[in-house]
Write a protein that holds these residues in place. Structure first.
Motif, PDB file in Angstrom:
ATOM      1  N   LEU A 210       0.847  -1.186   0.000  1.00  0.00           N
ATOM      2  CA  LEU A 210       0.000   0.000   0.000  1.00  0.00           C
ATOM      3  C   LEU A 210       0.883   1.235   0.000  1.00  0.00           C
ATOM      4  N   MET A 211       0.352   2.307  -0.526  1.00  0.00           N
ATOM      5  CA  MET A 211       1.098   3.563  -0.531  1.00  0.00           C
ATOM      6  C   MET A 211       1.062   4.156   0.870  1.00  0.00           C
ATOM      7  N   GLU A 212       2.230   4.429   1.409  1.00  0.00           N
ATOM      8  CA  GLU A 212       2.305   5.023   2.734  1.00  0.00           C
ATOM      9  C   GLU A 212       2.184   6.531   2.619  1.00  0.00           C
ATOM     10  N   GLY A 213       1.463   7.095   3.508  1.00  0.00           N
ATOM     11  CA  GLY A 213       1.275   8.539   3.546  1.00  0.00           C
ATOM     12  C   GLY A 213       1.120   8.982   4.977  1.00  0.00           C
ATOM     13  N   LYS A 214       0.456  10.094   5.158  1.00  0.00           N
ATOM     14  CA  LYS A 214       0.236  10.623   6.500  1.00  0.00           C
ATOM     15  C   LYS A 214      -0.660   9.694   7.313  1.00  0.00           C
ATOM     16  N   SER A 215      -1.664   9.105   6.678  1.00  0.00           N
ATOM     17  CA  SER A 215      -2.555   8.172   7.359  1.00  0.00           C
ATOM     18  C   SER A 215      -3.013   7.104   6.373  1.00  0.00           C
ATOM     19  N   LEU A 216      -3.380   5.953   6.906  1.00  0.00           N
ATOM     20  CA  LEU A 216      -3.920   4.887   6.050  1.00  0.00           C
ATOM     21  C   LEU A 216      -5.407   5.080   5.810  1.00  0.00           C
ATOM     22  N   MET A 217      -6.113   5.587   6.819  1.00  0.00           N
ATOM     23  CA  MET A 217      -7.546   5.830   6.683  1.00  0.00           C
ATOM     24  C   MET A 217      -7.815   7.286   7.010  1.00  0.00           C
ATOM     25  N   ASN A 218      -8.495   7.972   6.116  1.00  0.00           N
ATOM     26  CA  ASN A 218      -8.786   9.375   6.317  1.00  0.00           C
ATOM     27  C   ASN A 218     -10.135   9.532   7.014  1.00  0.00           C
ATOM     28  N   ARG A 219     -10.102   9.804   8.301  1.00  0.00           N
ATOM     29  CA  ARG A 219     -11.300  10.065   9.116  1.00  0.00           C
ATOM     30  C   ARG A 219     -12.416   9.038   8.919  1.00  0.00           C
ATOM     31  N   PRO A 220     -12.212   7.813   9.404  1.00  0.00           N
ATOM     32  CA  PRO A 220     -13.278   6.810   9.290  1.00  0.00           C
ATOM     33  C   PRO A 220     -14.509   7.214  10.092  1.00  0.00           C
ATOM     34  N   ASP A 221     -15.661   6.724   9.646  1.00  0.00           N
ATOM     35  CA  ASP A 221     -16.945   7.026  10.293  1.00  0.00           C
ATOM     36  C   ASP A 221     -17.264   5.976  11.347  1.00  0.00           C
ATOM     37  N   PHE A 222     -17.853   6.417  12.438  1.00  0.00           N
ATOM     38  CA  PHE A 222     -18.357   5.523  13.471  1.00  0.00           C
ATOM     39  C   PHE A 222     -19.804   5.892  13.747  1.00  0.00           C
ATOM     40  N   THR A 223     -20.652   4.894  13.860  1.00  0.00           N
ATOM     41  CA  THR A 223     -21.992   5.086  14.376  1.00  0.00           C
ATOM     42  C   THR A 223     -22.039   4.301  15.677  1.00  0.00           C
ATOM     43  N   ILE A 224     -22.246   5.008  16.773  1.00  0.00           N
ATOM     44  CA  ILE A 224     -22.281   4.388  18.101  1.00  0.00           C
ATOM     45  C   ILE A 224     -23.690   4.581  18.625  1.00  0.00           C
ATOM     46  N   GLY A 225     -24.412   3.457  18.739  1.00  0.00           N
ATOM     47  CA  GLY A 225     -25.836   3.550  19.034  1.00  0.00           C
ATOM     48  C   GLY A 225     -26.499   4.212  17.847  1.00  0.00           C
ATOM     49  N   ASN A 226     -27.046   5.376  18.035  1.00  0.00           N
ATOM     50  CA  ASN A 226     -27.637   6.108  16.906  1.00  0.00           C
ATOM     51  C   ASN A 226     -26.920   7.437  16.665  1.00  0.00           C
ATOM     52  N   LYS A 227     -25.705   7.565  17.211  1.00  0.00           N
ATOM     53  CA  LYS A 227     -24.942   8.805  17.069  1.00  0.00           C
ATOM     54  C   LYS A 227     -23.771   8.611  16.113  1.00  0.00           C
ATOM     55  N   PHE A 228     -23.579   9.581  15.224  1.00  0.00           N
ATOM     56  CA  PHE A 228     -22.518   9.554  14.222  1.00  0.00           C
ATOM     57  C   PHE A 228     -21.330  10.383  14.709  1.00  0.00           C
ATOM     58  N   VAL A 229     -20.120   9.800  14.660  1.00  0.00           N
ATOM     59  CA  VAL A 229     -18.895  10.510  15.038  1.00  0.00           C
ATOM     60  C   VAL A 229     -17.778  10.155  14.064  1.00  0.00           C
ATOM     61  N   GLN A 230     -16.787  11.024  13.935  1.00  0.00           N
ATOM     62  CA  GLN A 230     -15.635  10.799  13.059  1.00  0.00           C
ATOM     63  C   GLN A 230     -14.459  10.314  13.899  1.00  0.00           C
ATOM     64  N   GLY A 231     -13.704   9.382  13.334  1.00  0.00           N
ATOM     65  CA  GLY A 231     -12.499   8.905  13.979  1.00  0.00           C
ATOM     66  C   GLY A 231     -11.272   9.562  13.379  1.00  0.00           C
ATOM     67  N   ASN A 232     -10.155   9.446  14.070  1.00  0.00           N
ATOM     68  CA  ASN A 232      -8.881   9.970  13.594  1.00  0.00           C
ATOM     69  C   ASN A 232      -7.852   8.854  13.590  1.00  0.00           C
ATOM     70  N   ASP A 233      -7.138   8.715  12.490  1.00  0.00           N
ATOM     71  CA  ASP A 233      -6.081   7.716  12.403  1.00  0.00           C
ATOM     72  C   ASP A 233      -4.963   8.157  13.340  1.00  0.00           C
ATOM     73  N   ALA A 234      -4.773   7.447  14.457  1.00  0.00           N
ATOM     74  CA  ALA A 234      -3.814   7.850  15.475  1.00  0.00           C
ATOM     75  C   ALA A 234      -2.386   7.481  15.088  1.00  0.00           C
ATOM     76  N   TRP A 235      -2.191   6.249  14.672  1.00  0.00           N
ATOM     77  CA  TRP A 235      -0.867   5.779  14.279  1.00  0.00           C
ATOM     78  C   TRP A 235      -1.007   4.516  13.459  1.00  0.00           C
ATOM     79  N   TYR A 236       0.048   4.196  12.719  1.00  0.00           N
ATOM     80  CA  TYR A 236       0.136   2.906  12.048  1.00  0.00           C
ATOM     81  C   TYR A 236       1.600   2.573  11.834  1.00  0.00           C
ATOM     82  N   LYS A 237       1.853   1.276  11.649  1.00  0.00           N
ATOM     83  CA  LYS A 237       3.213   0.829  11.355  1.00  0.00           C
ATOM     84  C   LYS A 237       3.158  -0.281  10.318  1.00  0.00           C
TER      85      LYS A 237
END
Length: 144
Positions: A70-97
């Protein structure tokens, strides 16, 4: 005195048993929670932890590519979506190796909604891994 001695032994055995139960239940959290595959890229959620007094969740993942590196860059996933219960929130790619040419491990952080039940259904969704477009959705349950 004999009664107290028997009671102490029974209490120690009970505490020891509960300790083994607790350790074995924590071990099951390390197992794979779920995975999704699209365009030769497999996303697996390995584990999660709840931090900061229930305000933040860290989701640990593994990405495997069948087609190659895969092409390495600043992040592997750009702000993935989370739905927790019925609430929508954005995640942040914290780190990867990079583990190998075709495998990466990392973590995504997400701020949890203020009011969620002790047990909630979560949907993790991303439409981009590295520069590859696709659809990866994994549903699982969290316990606060």
């Amino acid at each position: 005195m004999r009664f107290f001695s028997k009671f102490t032994k029974a209490g120690f055995a009970l505490i020891l048993s509960l300790g083994f139960l607790l350790v074995s239940s924590q071990s099951t959290l390390a197992a794979e929670i779920g995975s999704a595959e699209h365009n030769g890229i497999k996303l697996t959620i390995n584990n999660y932890t709840i931090k900061n007094y229930g305000q933040e969740m860290v989701v640990y993942y593994t990405i495997q590519s069948k087609s190659g590196q895969l092409m390495e860059g600043k992040s592997l996933m750009n702000r993935p979506d989370f739905t927790i219960g019925n609430k929508f929130v954005q995640g942040n790619d914290a780190w990867y190796k990079k583990v190998s040419n075709q495998q990466y491990q990392g973590a995504v952080t997400v701020q949890l909604p203020q009011y969620i039940p002790a047990s909630s259904n979560v949907s993790f969704n991303t439409d981009s891994i590295s520069s590859q477009k696709g659809q990866w959705t994994i549903n699982f349950e969290i316990k606060k």
